[in-house]
Design a protein around this motif. Sequence first.
Motif, PDB file in Angstrom:
ATOM      1  N   PHE A 353       0.839  -1.209   0.000  1.00 62.90           N
ATOM      2  CA  PHE A 353       0.000   0.000   0.000  1.00 62.90           C
ATOM      3  C   PHE A 353       0.871   1.256   0.000  1.00 62.90           C
ATOM      4  N   VAL A 407      -5.230  -2.058  -4.177  1.00 63.28           N
ATOM      5  CA  VAL A 407      -5.823  -2.412  -2.892  1.00 63.28           C
ATOM      6  C   VAL A 407      -6.733  -3.643  -2.974  1.00 63.28           C
ATOM      7  N   LYS A 408      -7.249  -3.922  -4.167  1.00 64.23           N
ATOM      8  CA  LYS A 408      -8.118  -5.099  -4.285  1.00 64.23           C
ATOM      9  C   LYS A 408      -7.363  -6.341  -4.778  1.00 64.23           C
ATOM     10  N   THR A 409      -6.067  -6.236  -4.861  1.00 62.73           N
ATOM     11  CA  THR A 409      -5.250  -7.387  -5.280  1.00 62.73           C
ATOM     12  C   THR A 409      -4.838  -8.204  -4.055  1.00 62.73           C
ATOM     13  N   HIS A 410      -4.855  -9.539  -4.228  1.00 63.52           N
ATOM     14  CA  HIS A 410      -4.478 -10.421  -3.123  1.00 63.52           C
ATOM     15  C   HIS A 410      -3.418 -11.404  -3.567  1.00 63.52           C
ATOM     16  N   GLN A 427      -3.807 -14.011  12.263  1.00 69.65           N
ATOM     17  CA  GLN A 427      -5.056 -13.298  12.000  1.00 69.65           C
ATOM     18  C   GLN A 427      -6.034 -14.130  11.170  1.00 69.65           C
TER      19      GLN A 427
ATOM     20  N   PRO B 321      -8.098  -7.972  10.595  1.00 75.27           N
ATOM     21  CA  PRO B 321      -8.585  -6.921   9.686  1.00 75.27           C
ATOM     22  C   PRO B 321     -10.048  -7.117   9.266  1.00 75.27           C
ATOM     23  N   ALA B 353      -9.988   1.746   2.585  1.00 75.15           N
ATOM     24  CA  ALA B 353      -9.346   0.954   1.528  1.00 75.15           C
ATOM     25  C   ALA B 353      -8.769  -0.347   2.087  1.00 75.15           C
ATOM     26  N   PHE B 354      -8.085  -0.270   3.223  1.00 76.73           N
ATOM     27  CA  PHE B 354      -7.498  -1.477   3.817  1.00 76.73           C
ATOM     28  C   PHE B 354      -8.598  -2.486   4.159  1.00 76.73           C
ATOM     29  N   VAL B 356     -11.407  -2.859   2.738  1.00 71.97           N
ATOM     30  CA  VAL B 356     -11.876  -3.460   1.479  1.00 71.97           C
ATOM     31  C   VAL B 356     -10.903  -4.564   1.041  1.00 71.97           C
ATOM     32  N   HIS B 357      -9.610  -4.296   1.198  1.00 72.76           N
ATOM     33  CA  HIS B 357      -8.604  -5.312   0.854  1.00 72.76           C
ATOM     34  C   HIS B 357      -8.895  -6.627   1.586  1.00 72.76           C
ATOM     35  N   TYR B 358      -9.371  -6.505   2.813  1.00 76.92           N
ATOM     36  CA  TYR B 358      -9.627  -7.697   3.631  1.00 76.92           C
ATOM     37  C   TYR B 358     -11.097  -8.131   3.598  1.00 76.92           C
TER      38      TYR B 358
END
Lengths: 441, 438
Positions: A353, A407-410, A427, B321, B353-354, B356-358
Amino acid sequence: MIRKIFLGLFLLVFPATLMHAQSVVAIQGGKVLTVTRGVIEKGTVLIEDGKITAVGGDVQVPAGARVVDARGKVVMPGMIDAGTRLGLVEIPEEQTTVDSTEYTEPVQPDLRVMDALNPRSELLRAARAEGITHALSTPAEGNLIAGQCAFIRLDGETVEQLVVKSPAALLINLGEASKQTYVKKDKPPTTRMGEIALVRQAFLKARHYRAEHEAFAKKQAEGKTEKGSKREEDWKDATPPARDLKMETLLDALEGKIPVVVRAQRVSDIETALRLAEEFGFKLVLARATAAWRLAEKLGAKKIPVIVGPIQEEPSRMESLDTRLDNAAILHRAGVSIAIQSDSDTDVRELPFAVEYAIAHGLPDDAALAAVTINPARFFGLDERLGSVEVGKQANLVILDGMPFYVKTHVVAAFINGKPVDLATHQTELYDFYKKKYGIE
Amino acid sequence: MTRASSLRLQILLAVICCFMVSRAVLAADESRPIAIRGATILTMTNGTIENGTVILRDGKIENVGKDIAVPADAEVIDARGKFVTPGLVDPHSHIGVYSVPEVTAHDDGNEMTDPVTAQVRSEDAINTDDPEIARGVSGGVTTVQILPGSGNNVGGWATIVKLNGAQTVEEMKFPNAPPSMKWAWGENQKSVYRAKDKAPTTLMGEAAIVRQKLYDARNYTAKWKAWEEGDKKEAPPERDLQLESLAQVLDGKVRVNAHSYQVNHFEALFRISDEFGFQIASLHHALDAYMIAPEIARRKIGVVTFADLWGYKVEAWDAIPQNAYILWKQGVTVAFHTDNPVIGQRYYIAQAAFAVHYGLPDDVALQAVTINPARILGIDRWVGSIEPGKHADVVIWDGYPIELRSRAEKVFIDGQLVYTLDDGFLPWKGRPVGQFTR
């Protein structure tokens, strides 16, 4: 029955082939960001014995290879975080779990990060789940000559497996934090003047140490050549000058065997770092470098590598008032080779990020990619092994479901030295438990 | 009349004329509506309007919609390809009480001399020149709640402000915002007072101290009531600001914002609020709230949390998260916060944004930095969404705001343009101290 015979025959005839094929992994059909050789739209990467053995658009996949379908995915080298305290810190506010802060004297080049690394750290798992496979692990700020950094891979049962290179660099911290530590102890350094006097004195002492050892070696050698003489008698049992671990590390730096990472934020501290590097001729890598944009031309002309970050730095100190989000972009435009660091422990996983922020503020995508792959590998002399998707390099790869840093990439899979790594973290394990408990999808 | 005095008169008249003209121009500008046209409007409460228009007039949102009339005298802003959201509302910040740079002189957020300091007010400490104000606006933040720190179990009164660049707190204060107080439970208070060798040094101590103080407040109220209802021949009881503040909490007039992390912190707070019969408005940070999400939903307590701030201390070790996601799924009103200076004020949108990532849906994540915090603070009648009648706090983004590559391009507060990407924070433009919005 026939089938069984056939299978038996196969196993009898082809055991070597089979073993071989099974150890080959083929990541097939992904968009490969090689970093050093452009982008291959539908590429295949072969992994064998932990190394990349083929990369390209029309790679023959050996029969029996384990195929990883990467169609619609992106394949890139594992990210390298150029500045972390991974393995040294578990819970930052619990001192018993913190091994990054040996604040007992300001000149400690003898300290080795390697001696404190914890391969069982949860923080390693958390970071690699977001695609970071390697990191420079450094002592914390707050000490002047702070010790020897280790370059680590985020996978291993033992310290030996974790460490890629140690020492990877010597760390020097200039500026506010180093003097603050000793203001509290009423010991030097309590000013920037004091800091630099100590650093210079330490390097001069290292030069003297070398001279002493060289003189002794010379005399001893001369003594030996005079067979049967009294001099040989004198030198045979003579005690060499004592070994001094601090001096030996400083000598490694002076002789260019390891680079010196100097953390400096404001303009004057960056200038000081340049002055020191010039006076003593060490290989300088600037880190943090908040105000480096003000000296971009100079740093570009002198070809000083710079590790920038944390990217989202706040003007929270007098020495960080010059923080700006386009620091990386300005340096890049001036021809400076940059890497990006999280400068963190628990937040290393947010490195992608931070890179995205640098891109938002002008850093081109390819430069951003290089800043967390090949550039940090180069800074620490590991670019022949790491940092790009090239034949012969270690198979440190991540597979993403989109373009990196978005941000939407994993991360969907990761390999370190060719071995698939578990992406679970403390987590994700908690989430799985409570998701089930409350019946949440 | 001498020549000199005549000249003086002329100058005076000229000055008066100029003043009147400039007032007239200013007034005309103020009443001239602004029409933001062609943008994708993320209203927060009524879905998304593609190619929509928002009209701002007299500091309020006058109208919003797809095919609405643009007043003839409106200043039109072409926002095609851009995104419009309400100004972001940060329900937990220490802006101005912990100004940057964080030098000792700026340390005004924690009166760490007594674990109960209900009497102190953040408004008495806010530095209106904190660069974080300009930085916050550059990230689309327009309203923040400024809380005292978490060194004490009862930290003191909060102040809700607009980041309008005003020189005085009086002008920054959010009009008619409900009274709001900071409480805190967990490690911080223990470590603060352990260092002083004073109570509390355990969670038991924290609860005992606060319960006793609340009984003291109850007695205090009774004493005043007796005096009010009596013949008033005696002198009135002495006023005690601390007990008076706590008495207001017991009276249900105060929104309690309770910093807390673990389930045992939440339960202690629930026990105390049950014992004394007041409502806790929101749990703040609340990293383990997901573990008891149904109970928090049942109690109708809001949660103000980080998208992902894991592991920095033991009470943060089990942070996940997906905290916000699980809470939202269980029907809890969830908001994010910066806890500035923990997270820079300008990076508030990154919390969404973070998340949404999770896995948090985009619209829920955006609500968690706009309408939900407004609801939790009790100011949702005025801010938190793009709706007619609400304050004209509006952000035009150069891209989809959930993407970290997007930047706030223009920010309006109460209808005034206060920020542009090119010129920075306009109320401070030209000031010798930098604006820190780069």
